[in-house]
Enzyme design. Structure first.
Site, PDB file in Angstrom:
ATOM      1  N   GLY A 163       0.792  -1.213   0.000  1.00 17.96           N
ATOM      2  CA  GLY A 163       0.000   0.000   0.000  1.00 17.96           C
ATOM      3  C   GLY A 163       0.826   1.265   0.000  1.00 17.96           C
ATOM      4  CG  PHE A 164       4.746   3.457   1.792  1.00 19.41           C
ATOM      5  CD1 PHE A 164       4.360   4.133   2.935  1.00 19.41           C
ATOM      6  CD2 PHE A 164       5.747   4.004   1.004  1.00 19.41           C
ATOM      7  CE1 PHE A 164       4.963   5.337   3.290  1.00 19.41           C
ATOM      8  CE2 PHE A 164       6.359   5.195   1.348  1.00 19.41           C
ATOM      9  CZ  PHE A 164       5.965   5.871   2.501  1.00 19.41           C
ATOM     10  CG  ASP A 165       6.749   1.594  -4.379  1.00 23.40           C
ATOM     11  OD1 ASP A 165       6.099   2.261  -5.212  1.00 23.40           O
ATOM     12  OD2 ASP A 165       7.878   1.126  -4.616  1.00 23.40           O
ATOM     13  CG  ASN A 174      -6.236   2.840   3.649  1.00 18.62           C
ATOM     14  OD1 ASN A 174      -6.665   2.453   2.554  1.00 18.62           O
ATOM     15  ND2 ASN A 174      -5.788   1.996   4.577  1.00 18.62           N
ATOM     16  N   GLY A 202      -8.893   1.713  -1.871  1.00 18.49           N
ATOM     17  CA  GLY A 202      -9.653   0.940  -2.849  1.00 18.49           C
ATOM     18  C   GLY A 202      -8.813   0.320  -3.960  1.00 18.49           C
ATOM     19  CG  PHE A 203      -7.381  -3.299  -3.989  1.00 17.46           C
ATOM     20  CD1 PHE A 203      -6.757  -3.140  -2.766  1.00 17.46           C
ATOM     21  CD2 PHE A 203      -8.016  -4.516  -4.250  1.00 17.46           C
ATOM     22  CE1 PHE A 203      -6.747  -4.161  -1.826  1.00 17.46           C
ATOM     23  CE2 PHE A 203      -8.005  -5.547  -3.317  1.00 17.46           C
ATOM     24  CZ  PHE A 203      -7.374  -5.367  -2.097  1.00 17.46           C
ATOM     25  CB  SER A 209      -8.412  -4.527   1.484  1.00 14.73           C
ATOM     26  OG  SER A 209      -8.856  -3.181   1.386  1.00 14.73           O
ATOM     27  CG  ASN A 249     -10.518   0.492   2.366  1.00 19.27           C
ATOM     28  OD1 ASN A 249     -11.367   0.889   3.156  1.00 19.27           O
ATOM     29  ND2 ASN A 249      -9.222   0.493   2.652  1.00 19.27           N
ATOM     30  CB  THR A 250     -12.237  -4.212  -2.476  1.00 19.32           C
ATOM     31  OG1 THR A 250     -11.115  -3.436  -2.903  1.00 19.32           O
ATOM     32  CG2 THR A 250     -12.897  -4.849  -3.688  1.00 19.32           C
ATOM     33  CE  LYS A 278      -1.726  -6.784   5.097  1.00 23.45           C
ATOM     34  NZ  LYS A 278      -1.082  -5.621   4.459  1.00 23.45           N
ATOM     35  CB  THR A 283      -3.750  -8.073  11.153  1.00 23.66           C
ATOM     36  OG1 THR A 283      -3.586  -6.782  11.770  1.00 23.66           O
ATOM     37  CG2 THR A 283      -3.647  -9.150  12.200  1.00 23.66           C
ATOM     38  CB  THR A 310      -6.541  -1.498   7.981  1.00 22.71           C
ATOM     39  OG1 THR A 310      -7.387  -1.881   6.880  1.00 22.71           O
ATOM     40  CG2 THR A 310      -5.261  -0.893   7.441  1.00 22.71           C
TER      41      THR A 310
END
Length: 366
Positions: free
Chosen positions: A75-77, A123, A126-127, A194, A196-197, A237, A265, A267
């Protein structure tokens, strides 16, 4: 020094600051002298004895040799844009992604929010990513430029499904990403956790997971036979919000199909015990919470997994690692490696060196 800079940066939107900061680092590392200065400042110190360094930070996990146990979480890069720069900062490994078959913009902005009182982030990205083929091409170009004999940065590929792909067809998206990245990453992480999806976390149920993971193992064997290269370790994950029965299902399946590792884990959707005001949280809205508020639960999950697998499945700990003490807590709970993300934002670019310096001289491969 960093805290002063951080106080200024925190006046601006979080996502914009992220891109601005990484572009500044990219510029610095584009110059030989300043890159060497960054590498020198970031280098983890080893304890010196009469016959040289006594503490080795490297360890072998699922068949890969990591130069140190501190990595950067997915998620960072997302798009593999900053591997040279992140290597200069001392990271032992970097997990790119989450990568989907087709590039997508993700959720509407703003979608990244700081919680300074809690040392946390929310955050709902959303991928958002450039897509598997573009990222594979970028990784190929990066690997081509690596100098022979240079310290190897381990790169993991975190893969997911496109937002418009149904859960029934999700396994196809994971296979597409796996095939596209197989030659260019060192290990894979299947992201079904995640928040967020829409509907993604339903794929954490045992039978849905079995279908995805067993298919990827088949493809792994097929591509390995074709190329003659080593098979890519396959990890899963998981969310911190799983109950005990769900954790037990993950453990049973992981042992049954001989999964190479777990990442614990992602979020959390929880908001308990935060210092941030209720009004601020309501204004932010939905999203996954990371950072210090997640530390205790993430450690509980790591400890439960390590205990109930008998240490047979390596664990990458992620969640709430802000300080060196947080990292040691995760390692003591049974993790083999740790990942930072939110801690990078709050503690600054030299977090890897501080964590590695704090590890005892007895740190070694178990």
């Amino acid at each position: 020094m960093y805290k002063l800079l951080r106080s200024v940066l925190f006046f601006f939107p979080a996502e914009g600051v992220h891109h601005f900061s990484m572009q500044c680092l990219k510029w610095l590392c584009g110059l030989g002298l300043t890159r060497r200065l960054v590498e020198w400042a970031s280098k983890p110190e080893e304890s010196a004895g009469p016959h040289g360094p006594e503490k080795t930070l490297s360890r072998e996990v699922f068949g890969l040799v990591f130069p140190n146990p501190v990595g950067l979480g997915a998620g960072f890069d997302k798009n593999a844009l900053y591997l040279r720069e992140l290597s200069a900062l001392g990271f032992g490994f970097v997990e790119i992604g989450t990568v989907t078959p087709v590039g997508q913009e993700g959720n509407p902005k703003p979608r990244l929010f700081r919680l300074p009182e809690d040392q946390g982030l929310i955050n709902r990205m959303g991928f958002n990513n450039d897509g598997a083929d573009v990222i594979a091409s970028r990784l190929r170009a990066w690997r081509t430029k690596q100098k022979a004999g240079a310290a190897k940065l381990i790169v993991g590929g975190n893969i997911g499904k496109n937002k418009l792909t149904s859960n029934e067809e999700a396994w196809k998206d994971y296979e597409t990403c796996f095939r596209a990245l197989h030659q260019w990453v060192d290990y894979f992480v299947v992201n079904v956790s995640s928040p967020n999806t829409p509907g993604l976390r339903q794929l954490q149920e045992k039978e849905a997971l079995r279908r995805i993971l067993t298919r990827l193992q088949q493809v792994n064997a097929e591509l390995t036979a074709e190329s003659g290269a080593a098979p890519r370790p396959l990890l899963l994950k998981i969310a911190p919000d799983l109950n005990q029965q769900q954790l037990d299902d993950v453990i049973a399946l992981a042992l049954e199909i001989r999964l190479d590792g777990l990442v614990a884990t992602n979020t959390t959707i929880g908001r308990e015990g935060l210092l941030t005001s209720k009004e601020r949280l309501e204004a932010i809205g939905a999203g996954g919470l990371s950072g210090a508020p997640l530390r205790e639960r993430a450690t509980e999950v790591v400890r439960y997994l390590a205990t109930n697998t008998g240490g047979r499945i390596p664990i990458i700990a992620s969640g709430g690692i802000i300080t060196a003490e947080d990292a040691r807590e995760k390692l003591d709970a049974g993790a083999s490696l740790v990942q930072v993300w939110t801690g990078f934002i709050y503690e600054g670019p030299f977090i890897v060196g501080r964590i590695c310096k704090s590890l005892p001289s007895s740190f070694h491969q178990d």
